[in-house]
Design an enzyme around this catalytic site. Structure first.
Site, PDB file in Angstrom:
ATOM      1  N   LYS A  45       0.860  -1.176   0.000  1.00  0.00           N
ATOM      2  CA  LYS A  45       0.000   0.000   0.000  1.00  0.00           C
ATOM      3  C   LYS A  45       0.898   1.228   0.000  1.00  0.00           C
ATOM      4  O   LYS A  45       1.984   1.208   0.572  1.00  0.00           O
ATOM      5  CB  LYS A  45      -0.872   0.003   1.258  1.00  0.00           C
ATOM      6  CG  LYS A  45      -2.040   0.965   1.207  1.00  0.00           C
ATOM      7  CD  LYS A  45      -3.179   0.395   0.407  1.00  0.00           C
ATOM      8  CE  LYS A  45      -4.439   1.268   0.514  1.00  0.00           C
ATOM      9  NZ  LYS A  45      -4.301   2.576  -0.154  1.00  0.00           N
ATOM     10  N   ASN A  69     -13.363   4.449  -6.957  1.00  0.00           N
ATOM     11  CA  ASN A  69     -12.915   4.547  -5.568  1.00  0.00           C
ATOM     12  C   ASN A  69     -12.437   5.955  -5.257  1.00  0.00           C
ATOM     13  O   ASN A  69     -11.946   6.675  -6.126  1.00  0.00           O
ATOM     14  CB  ASN A  69     -11.801   3.535  -5.286  1.00  0.00           C
ATOM     15  CG  ASN A  69     -10.425   4.080  -5.603  1.00  0.00           C
ATOM     16  OD1 ASN A  69      -9.795   4.724  -4.753  1.00  0.00           O
ATOM     17  ND2 ASN A  69      -9.960   3.841  -6.836  1.00  0.00           N
ATOM     18  N   SER A  70     -12.598   6.306  -4.000  1.00  0.00           N
ATOM     19  CA  SER A  70     -11.960   7.503  -3.459  1.00  0.00           C
ATOM     20  C   SER A  70     -11.462   7.133  -2.068  1.00  0.00           C
ATOM     21  O   SER A  70     -11.982   7.586  -1.054  1.00  0.00           O
ATOM     22  CB  SER A  70     -12.936   8.681  -3.400  1.00  0.00           C
ATOM     23  OG  SER A  70     -12.262   9.840  -2.937  1.00  0.00           O
ATOM     24  N   CYS A 131      -1.903   9.964  -7.046  1.00  0.00           N
ATOM     25  CA  CYS A 131      -3.158   9.650  -6.353  1.00  0.00           C
ATOM     26  C   CYS A 131      -4.172  10.760  -6.592  1.00  0.00           C
ATOM     27  O   CYS A 131      -3.908  11.923  -6.272  1.00  0.00           O
ATOM     28  CB  CYS A 131      -2.939   9.476  -4.855  1.00  0.00           C
ATOM     29  SG  CYS A 131      -4.484   9.082  -3.989  1.00  0.00           S
ATOM     30  N   LYS A 165       4.943   6.074 -10.098  1.00  0.00           N
ATOM     31  CA  LYS A 165       3.620   5.709 -10.609  1.00  0.00           C
ATOM     32  C   LYS A 165       2.952   6.964 -11.151  1.00  0.00           C
ATOM     33  O   LYS A 165       2.848   7.978 -10.459  1.00  0.00           O
ATOM     34  CB  LYS A 165       2.751   5.068  -9.533  1.00  0.00           C
ATOM     35  CG  LYS A 165       1.427   4.544 -10.109  1.00  0.00           C
ATOM     36  CD  LYS A 165       0.741   3.570  -9.191  1.00  0.00           C
ATOM     37  CE  LYS A 165      -0.475   2.960  -9.875  1.00  0.00           C
ATOM     38  NZ  LYS A 165      -1.160   1.980  -9.021  1.00  0.00           N
ATOM     39  N   THR A 271      -8.295  -3.797 -10.013  1.00  0.00           N
ATOM     40  CA  THR A 271      -9.731  -4.049  -9.846  1.00  0.00           C
ATOM     41  C   THR A 271     -10.067  -5.535  -9.898  1.00  0.00           C
ATOM     42  O   THR A 271     -10.800  -6.050  -9.045  1.00  0.00           O
ATOM     43  CB  THR A 271     -10.528  -3.293 -10.927  1.00  0.00           C
ATOM     44  OG1 THR A 271     -10.369  -1.880 -10.735  1.00  0.00           O
ATOM     45  CG2 THR A 271     -12.003  -3.639 -10.860  1.00  0.00           C
TER      46      THR A 271
END
Length: 311
Positions: A45, A69-70, A131, A165, A271
Site C-alpha cells: 500500500k 474509488n476515493s 493519487c 507511478k 480491480t
C-alpha cells in the site's frame, strides 16, 4: 518451454504479474497472500509519513465495467511497510518487492526517502505521483515543473532503485514533455497508469461513493485503452534503461498480452484482483502462456513492444 519471466532494473522476476498498489496490500496478512500466490512480486500500500485512515466510507464500489474509488490513501504508515519488506528480505526468500510511498508535501517525501535510504532495504521503491483521491492535494505528475524539481532533488541523495507511478496522460504533447523530464533521471521504471481521476458513477439517482460527492478514480475495463496508450507512448519515448509497468484493465491473459505488446515489462492487476482474489494470478498466467504458445513466442522479449501499425 514458454516463460513469463521478466526484469525491472537489475531485479529478475519469474513471472510478469503482480498486484497494483492499493489492492491486497493494506496489511502484512494481505501481502503474504499475494506473496504465496503465483504473482511475481507484490507492491505495498502507498505508505505516507504517518498513518492515514483515508476518506469516509463507502469509498469503493464495483461496477459493471470496473470500479470507482476515493480511498484517500488509507495506510499503516510507510515504516510499517518498510519494516515488513526489510524483514521479508532477511528470510532468504527469492522474490524482490516494491515499496510504494509518497509524502503529502515535498518535505515529507524527502523525509520518507531518506529513511529508506538509511535503511537496509535494497528493493524497489515506487513513488506515487498520481493519487487522485486526497482532497486538496493535486496529482503531482500533472505539474511538470514540480515533478522535475522533485526528481532533481530526490536524486541528489537517493541512490537506491526508484520508479514512479504516473497518472494517465491524454495529450501527445504531454507524453513528449513528461518523457523529456523522466529521461533526465536514473529511474528504474515508470508505472502506467493510476486510475483515471474524478469519474462519476450513478445508480438510480444517487452516486455510489461518499467522498467528494461521488467523484472517484475509475479502474477496470474503463481504463484499458488509456492504459495501453500510456504504456506504448512512454515505451517509444523513454530511454531503454527505464522499464515500464503496465496497470489498468487487466483481468485476462489477453489483457496482459496487450500491455506487454505495447511495451510493458511487468503488469499489475488492481480491480480484477479485488474482485477475484490472488487466485487470479494463476489463471491469468496460464491464459498468457496459452496465447504465447499459439503465437510461437517463447519469452516476453519475443513480442514486447512489437505493436503493429496499419500501413
Amino acid at each position: 518451454m514458454v516463460s513469463t519471466a521478466t526484469q525491472i532494473g537489475h531485479f529478475s522476476f519469474d513471472n510478469c504479474l503482480m498486484n497494483a498498489a492499493g489492492v491486497y496490500c493494506m496489511t502484512k496478512e494481505e501481502l503474504m497472500e499475494v506473496e504465496k500466490s503465483q504473482a511475481a512480486s507484490f507492491v505495498t500500500k502507498t505508505g505516507t509519513l504517518e498513518v492515514r485512515p483515508g476518506n469516509p466510507e463507502p469509498r469503493y464500489a464495483d461496477t459493471r465495467l470496473g470500479s470507482i474509488n476515493s480511498m484517500g490513501l488509507p495506510n499503516n504508515g510507510f515504516r510499517y511497510y518498510l519494516d515488513f519488506v526489510s524483514d521479508l528480505a532477511k528470510t532468504g526468500q527469492h522474490k524482490p518487492h516494491f515499496l510504494s510511498v509518497v509524502g503529502l508535501s515535498p518535505t515529507e517525501t524527502e523525509t520518507i526517502l531518506k529513511v529508506i535510504m538509511a535503511s537496509d532495504y535494497e528493493g524497489l521503491v515506487e513513488l506515487n505521483l498520481s493519487c487522485p483521491n486526497v482532497p486538496g492535494k493535486p496529482q503531482i505528475a500533472y505539474d511538470f515543473e514540480t515533478t522535475d524539481q522533485l526528481l532533481e532533488n530526490i536524486f541528489t541523495y537517493y541512490t537506491k532503485p526508484l520508479g514512479i507511478k504516473l497518472p494517465p496522460y491524454f495529450d501527445i504533447v504531454h507524453f513528449d514533455q513528461a518523457a523529456a523530464i523522466f529521461n533526465k533521471y536514473p529511474l528504474s521504471f515508470v508505472n502506467c497508469v493510476n486510475s483515471i481521476g474524478n469519474g462519476l458513477v450513478i445508480e438510480d439517482e444517487q452516486v455510489l461513493i461518499k467522498p467528494k460527492n461521488g467523484f472517484g478514480g475509475i479502474g477496470g475495463d474503463y481504463i484499458k485503452p488509456t492504459a495501453l496508450a500510456n504504456v506504448h507512448a512512454f515505451y517509444k519515448r523513454l530511454k531503454p534503461s527505464i522499464h515500464i509497468i503496465g496497470t489498468g484493465g487487466i483481468k485476462t491473459g489477453r489483457d496482459a498480452f496487450e500491455h506487454i505488446l505495447c511495451g510493458a515489462s511487468m503488469v499489475q492487476i488492481g480491480t480484477a484482483l479485488h474482485q477475484e482474489g490472488p487466485a487470479i494470478f494463476e489463471r491469468v498466467t496460464k491464459e498468457l502462456k496459452t496465447i504465447m504458445v499459439e503465437k510461437g513466442y517463447q519469452s516476453l522479449d519475443d513480442f514486447r513492444g512489437n505493436l503493429r501499425y496499419k500501413d
